[in-house]
Design an enzyme around this catalytic site. Structure first.
Site, PDB file in Angstrom:
ATOM      1  N   HIS A 135       0.878  -1.181   0.000  1.00 22.97           N
ATOM      2  CA  HIS A 135       0.000   0.000   0.000  1.00 22.97           C
ATOM      3  C   HIS A 135       0.914   1.230   0.000  1.00 22.97           C
ATOM      4  O   HIS A 135       1.781   1.363  -0.851  1.00 22.97           O
ATOM      5  CB  HIS A 135      -0.926  -0.128   1.223  1.00 22.97           C
ATOM      6  CG  HIS A 135      -2.073   0.826   1.294  1.00 22.97           C
ATOM      7  ND1 HIS A 135      -2.414   1.703   0.298  1.00 22.97           N
ATOM      8  CD2 HIS A 135      -2.996   1.053   2.293  1.00 22.97           C
ATOM      9  CE1 HIS A 135      -3.483   2.406   0.655  1.00 22.97           C
ATOM     10  NE2 HIS A 135      -3.847   2.026   1.861  1.00 22.97           N
ATOM     11  N   HIS A 152      -2.115  -1.934  -9.787  1.00 26.58           N
ATOM     12  CA  HIS A 152      -3.125  -1.401  -8.885  1.00 26.58           C
ATOM     13  C   HIS A 152      -4.355  -2.284  -8.950  1.00 26.58           C
ATOM     14  O   HIS A 152      -4.676  -2.817 -10.006  1.00 26.58           O
ATOM     15  CB  HIS A 152      -3.499   0.034  -9.300  1.00 26.58           C
ATOM     16  CG  HIS A 152      -4.135   0.795  -8.191  1.00 26.58           C
ATOM     17  ND1 HIS A 152      -5.470   0.719  -7.921  1.00 26.58           N
ATOM     18  CD2 HIS A 152      -3.605   1.630  -7.266  1.00 26.58           C
ATOM     19  CE1 HIS A 152      -5.738   1.476  -6.878  1.00 26.58           C
ATOM     20  NE2 HIS A 152      -4.629   2.039  -6.458  1.00 26.58           N
ATOM     21  N   ASP A 158       2.750   5.823  -6.335  1.00 30.36           N
ATOM     22  CA  ASP A 158       3.978   5.692  -5.547  1.00 30.36           C
ATOM     23  C   ASP A 158       5.241   5.635  -6.404  1.00 30.36           C
ATOM     24  O   ASP A 158       6.344   5.699  -5.871  1.00 30.36           O
ATOM     25  CB  ASP A 158       3.910   4.434  -4.674  1.00 30.36           C
ATOM     26  CG  ASP A 158       2.857   4.560  -3.588  1.00 30.36           C
ATOM     27  OD1 ASP A 158       2.758   5.652  -3.017  1.00 30.36           O
ATOM     28  OD2 ASP A 158       2.139   3.583  -3.326  1.00 30.36           O
TER      29      ASP A 158
HETATM   30  N1  CMC Z   1       5.083  -6.344 -10.613  1.00 30.59           N
HETATM   31  C1  CMC Z   1       4.962  -7.534 -11.246  1.00 30.59           C
HETATM   32  N2  CMC Z   1       3.817  -8.242 -11.325  1.00 30.59           N
HETATM   33  C2  CMC Z   1       2.737  -7.731 -10.743  1.00 30.59           C
HETATM   34  C3  CMC Z   1       2.770  -6.480 -10.054  1.00 30.59           C
HETATM   35  C4  CMC Z   1       3.998  -5.788 -10.028  1.00 30.59           C
HETATM   36  N3  CMC Z   1       4.094  -4.609  -9.412  1.00 30.59           N
HETATM   37  N4  CMC Z   1       1.545  -6.201  -9.570  1.00 30.59           N
HETATM   38  C5  CMC Z   1       0.768  -7.243  -9.909  1.00 30.59           C
HETATM   39  N5  CMC Z   1       1.478  -8.150 -10.619  1.00 30.59           N
HETATM   40  C6  CMC Z   1       0.968  -9.375 -11.224  1.00 30.59           C
HETATM   41  C7  CMC Z   1       0.769 -10.462 -10.173  1.00 30.59           C
HETATM   42  O1  CMC Z   1       1.916 -11.260 -10.023  1.00 30.59           O
HETATM   43  C8  CMC Z   1      -0.403 -11.226 -10.748  1.00 30.59           C
HETATM   44  O2  CMC Z   1       0.075 -12.029 -11.792  1.00 30.59           O
HETATM   45  P1  CMC Z   1      -0.596 -13.472 -12.128  1.00 30.59           P
HETATM   46  O3  CMC Z   1      -2.057 -13.192 -12.339  1.00 30.59           O
HETATM   47  O4  CMC Z   1       0.123 -13.911 -13.355  1.00 30.59           O
HETATM   48  O5  CMC Z   1      -0.353 -14.317 -10.925  1.00 30.59           O
HETATM   49  C9  CMC Z   1      -1.268 -10.140 -11.387  1.00 30.59           C
HETATM   50  O6  CMC Z   1      -0.335  -9.083 -11.737  1.00 30.59           O
HETATM   51  C10 CMC Z   1      -2.339  -9.592 -10.476  1.00 30.59           C
HETATM   52  O7  CMC Z   1      -1.719  -9.192  -9.273  1.00 30.59           O
HETATM   53  P2  CMC Z   1      -2.450  -9.209  -7.875  1.00 30.59           P
HETATM   54  O8  CMC Z   1      -1.429  -9.190  -6.784  1.00 30.59           O
HETATM   55  O9  CMC Z   1      -3.471 -10.318  -7.851  1.00 30.59           O
HETATM   56  O10 CMC Z   1      -3.236  -7.831  -7.940  1.00 30.59           O
HETATM   57  P3  CMC Z   1      -3.826  -7.051  -6.716  1.00 30.59           P
HETATM   58  O11 CMC Z   1      -4.937  -6.226  -7.239  1.00 30.59           O
HETATM   59  O12 CMC Z   1      -4.137  -7.978  -5.595  1.00 30.59           O
HETATM   60  O13 CMC Z   1      -2.588  -6.141  -6.223  1.00 30.59           O
HETATM   61  C11 CMC Z   1      -1.085  -4.393  -5.894  1.00 30.59           C
HETATM   62  C12 CMC Z   1      -2.467  -4.814  -6.426  1.00 30.59           C
HETATM   63  C13 CMC Z   1      -0.986  -2.872  -5.909  1.00 30.59           C
HETATM   64  C14 CMC Z   1      -0.939  -4.859  -4.438  1.00 30.59           C
HETATM   65  C15 CMC Z   1       0.013  -5.026  -6.779  1.00 30.59           C
HETATM   66  O14 CMC Z   1      -0.111  -4.543  -8.109  1.00 30.59           O
HETATM   67  C16 CMC Z   1       1.413  -4.787  -6.249  1.00 30.59           C
HETATM   68  O15 CMC Z   1       1.896  -5.551  -5.405  1.00 30.59           O
HETATM   69  N6  CMC Z   1       2.121  -3.685  -6.731  1.00 30.59           N
HETATM   70  C17 CMC Z   1       3.417  -3.347  -6.198  1.00 30.59           C
HETATM   71  C18 CMC Z   1       3.259  -2.574  -4.892  1.00 30.59           C
HETATM   72  C19 CMC Z   1       2.733  -1.175  -5.144  1.00 30.59           C
HETATM   73  O16 CMC Z   1       3.219  -0.447  -5.988  1.00 30.59           O
HETATM   74  N7  CMC Z   1       1.743  -0.770  -4.307  1.00 30.59           N
HETATM   75  C20 CMC Z   1       1.168   0.560  -4.365  1.00 30.59           C
HETATM   76  C21 CMC Z   1      -0.249   0.549  -4.847  1.00 30.59           C
HETATM   77  S1  CMC Z   1      -0.884   2.156  -5.310  1.00 30.59           S
HETATM   78  C22 CMC Z   1      -0.923   3.152  -3.928  1.00 30.59           C
HETATM   79  C23 CMC Z   1      -1.441   2.578  -2.690  1.00 30.59           C
HETATM   80  O17 CMC Z   1      -2.357   1.744  -2.633  1.00 30.59           O
HETATM   81  O18 CMC Z   1      -0.927   2.978  -1.654  1.00 30.59           O
END
Ligand code: CMC
Length: 436
Positions: free
Chosen positions: A268, A307, A363
């Site tokens: 987050h 996201h 971020d």
């Molecule tokens: N790098 C590589 N792969 C990714 C990333 C990433 N940053 N984010 C998601 N994926 C892939 C993930 O591995 C999955 O792949 P597969 O379906 O093949 O297994 C797919 O995309 C869906 O990911 P998810 O984790 O199920 O998606 P989510 O909606 O649960 O997670 C997230 C959203 C923001 C937690 C995630 O994109 C992430 O971990 N990003 C990196 C951390 C980040 O930048 N967080 C800040 C978010 S924005 C501001 C805030 O909320 O504070």
């Protein structure tokens, strides 16, 4: 039967049910009458991590994740970032309308009036270890404010609620600045109420021996814009924590501390700190393709990418990129920007990132600006928490005033043992044997 219904056939019983559809949703409790026999609990919906569950009705923030649209109370984020100050936007987010001149003036005075912290709170902060993480100090100190304002528990009195809202918005920068100075071993600086919200924060961060701190207007405006961009983001993890903890009628300081704790995680708000670590690890533009390949092959994630809601460019990231240019004219260019831009370019051309619709989020670039302004990475999430307090409080008020809301209490699908035979201690098998 109207068109706005969903017809379900339960193949276990051959019964047909018709469920109303409202605002593109069906009520999960409408599934409960779907039973195999009268003793059956009824059908539940299973949705770990709330992937497809609306937990409330809200009129605060609108996001269209496919089109990259973000609006507070119906105003596009781009318009607010261009024309408003943070406190103006805070008023909008909390009360639903932009303030007129008189309203804004008194709102600014009210917030300024609450920037001071009780001396005991200062002493409390002095007790933290010299190397305590500023976000942990912030969370703990916000929670500790509940001891200073015990009347905050009276959450059903609207004027009392408003007083705590003003206090929290006023005191958040003071606590943040103290946590920063604490980690540097510098004496705390008291607020200067002649200054704007952002400029006063800069004063509390960076004033040394000069009699009056003069904030650089470009940097103060950039900080104010960053605050606007972070003010609210509908039902994100920390807003959900605020609503969930607030739903038990806990006081707003404790609920805000819980929300800030949720924000601190690297998935987050903590991601901005992680982005900087990642850019340091990459080191130079030439290393970017290898890093992206590594992530594509399943080793780690690109921090600041992806996201839950945005499947397009995060509109806040665009504004941050523009703001970065203004900041760099004052501070000089942060060399990490070149690595970040190369990372964005390569990732956005890469099949994996295209197919997964992974774009830079808020971020990704914010930390680069914060670093250029002189902040240590450990402060980045604290800088997110200051403005997000406004969103948390707006979500909290909306939840309390929503007649449909009750204590947040999800159901579970139980997968454990039942009715086991009790064993006296001498007959129990060690865990290492049963679960090697
Ligand atoms: N790098 C590589 N792969 C990714 C990333 C990433 N940053 N984010 C998601 N994926 C892939 C993930 O591995 C999955 O792949 P597969 O379906 O093949 O297994 C797919 O995309 C869906 O990911 P998810 O984790 O199920 O998606 P989510 O909606 O649960 O997670 C997230 C959203 C923001 C937690 C995630 O994109 C992430 O971990 N990003 C990196 C951390 C980040 O930048 N967080 C800040 C978010 S924005 C501001 C805030 O909320 O504070």
């Amino acid at each position: 039967m109207t068109q706005d219904t969903l017809t379900i056939v339960d193949n276990r019983t051959n019964q047909t049910y018709s469920l109303p559809i409202e605002n593109g949703a069906v009520r999960a409790t409408d599934f409960r009458p779907i039973k195999t026999d009268p003793r059956d609990f009824g059908l539940m919906t299973y949705d770990p991590a709330f992937m497809n569950t609306a937990s409330c009705r809200s009129s605060i923030t609108f996001i269209d994740g496919d089109r990259g649209i973000l609006e507070y109370r119906g105003y596009p984020i781009e318009v607010l970032a261009e024309h408003c100050t943070f406190l103006e936007v805070a008023y909008l987010v909390l009360f639903g309308e932009l303030p007129n001149e008189t309203e804004l003036k008194s709102w600014m005075q009210e917030i300024t009036h609450h920037t001071m912290l009780h001396e005991n709170t200062k002493k409390f902060m002095e007790g933290f270890r010299h190397d305590a993480h500023p976000m942990a100090m912030l969370v703990s100190t916000v929670a500790a404010l509940a001891t200073v304002y015990p009347e905050a528990r009276n959450i059903h009195d609207p004027s009392n609620r408003l007083l705590q809202i003003r206090r929290l918005i006023g005191k958040m920068p003071s606590i943040a600045a103290m946590s920063y100075r604490h980690s540097l071993g510098f004496p705390y600086v008291y607020p200067d109420n002649d200054l704007s919200y952002a400029a006063n924060f800069m004063n509390m961060l960076w004033k040394m021996v000069e009699p009056k701190y003069a904030a650089n207007p470009v940097l103060a405006r950039a900080l104010d814009i960053l605050f606007i961009l972070h003010a609210d983001h509908e039902q994100n993890c920390s807003a959900n924590a605020m609503r969930s903890v607030g739903s038990s009628h806990a006081d707003p300081y404790l609920a805000t501390a819980a929300a800030a704790a949720a924000l601190s995680g690297p998935l987050h708000g903590g991601a901005n700190e992680e982005v900087l670590k990642m850019l340091d690890e990459i080191g130079s533009r030439e290393n970017v393709p290898a890093y992206v390949k590594k992530v594509r092959e399943g080793h780690g994630r690109l921090m600041g990418f992806g996201h839950r809601v945005y499947k397009n460019y995060d509109p806040r990231a665009k504004i941050i990129k523009w703001t970065a240019e203004q900041v760099f004219e004052v501070t000089g260019r942060n060399p990490k920007l070149d690595i970040a831009m190369e990372l964005e370019r390569i990732a956005l051309e890469d099949d994996y990132f295209v197919q997964h619709k992974l774009y830079p989020n808020v971020d990704f670039y914010s930390g680069i600006i914060y670093q250029a302004m002189g902040f240590k990475p450990e402060m980045f999430t604290v800088l997110f928490a200051i403005p997000r307090t406004v969103g948390w409080l707006a979500q909290w008020q909306e939840m309390l005033l929503d007649g449909e809301q009750k204590i947040a209490r999800p159901r579970q699908i139980y997968t454990g043992h039942r009715a086991r035979q009790f064993l006296p201690i001498e007959k129990r098998v060690p865990l290492a044997v049963t679960h090697p």
